[in-house]
Design a protein around this motif. Structure first.
Motif, PDB file in Angstrom:
ATOM      1  N   PRO A  15       0.817  -1.211   0.000  1.00 37.38           N
ATOM      2  CA  PRO A  15       0.000   0.000   0.000  1.00 37.38           C
ATOM      3  C   PRO A  15       0.856   1.268   0.000  1.00 37.38           C
ATOM      4  N   LYS A  18      -1.746   5.506   1.777  1.00 33.48           N
ATOM      5  CA  LYS A  18      -2.974   5.075   2.461  1.00 33.48           C
ATOM      6  C   LYS A  18      -4.019   4.471   1.536  1.00 33.48           C
ATOM      7  N   GLN A  19      -3.591   3.924   0.414  1.00 31.14           N
ATOM      8  CA  GLN A  19      -4.515   3.243  -0.486  1.00 31.14           C
ATOM      9  C   GLN A  19      -4.698   1.807   0.007  1.00 31.14           C
ATOM     10  N   PRO A  20      -5.830   1.196  -0.294  1.00 37.10           N
ATOM     11  CA  PRO A  20      -6.023  -0.188   0.152  1.00 37.10           C
ATOM     12  C   PRO A  20      -5.086  -1.137  -0.600  1.00 37.10           C
TER      13      PRO A  20
END
Length: 101
Positions: A15, A18-20
């Motif tokens: 990641p 803060k991206q999944p």
């Protein structure tokens, strides 16, 4: 009755910002009957955790030898007693049946 253990292993992206985490399909699925008769659900979960950790180690070493080193492997457990035993945060009395063996 003997307990059953299973696990799914995925490869995913690391990641960023803060991206999944993006996961692909399962690359390995394990399912077996444990060779021990568990006295509690937590003990059965620990057996399954051990089995899955062994499989994860083999997959990590294989990927590393192929030139794809992996970051730390997250492990998810749905039994709070087992999580407490693994993290050494649970009271001794709750895991008493395993200590007596």
């Amino acid at each position: 009755a003997r307990s059953r253990a299973g696990g799914y292993f995925f490869l995913g992206s690391i990641p960023k910002d803060k991206q999944p985490i993006f996961l692909n399909g399962a690359i390995h699925i394990t399912c077996t009957i444990l060779k021990l008769v568990a006295a509690s659900a937590a003990e059965a979960e620990l057996g399954a955790l051990f089995l899955n950790a062994q499989q994860a180690t083999i997959l990590r070493l294989t990927l590393q030898e192929l030139g794809h080193p992996q970051p730390a492997t997250p492990v998810h457990i749905d039994n709070t007693t087992t999580v407490g035993i693994v993290n050494n945060t649970i009271k001794r009395q709750k895991s008493r049946s395993m200590e007596m063996r």
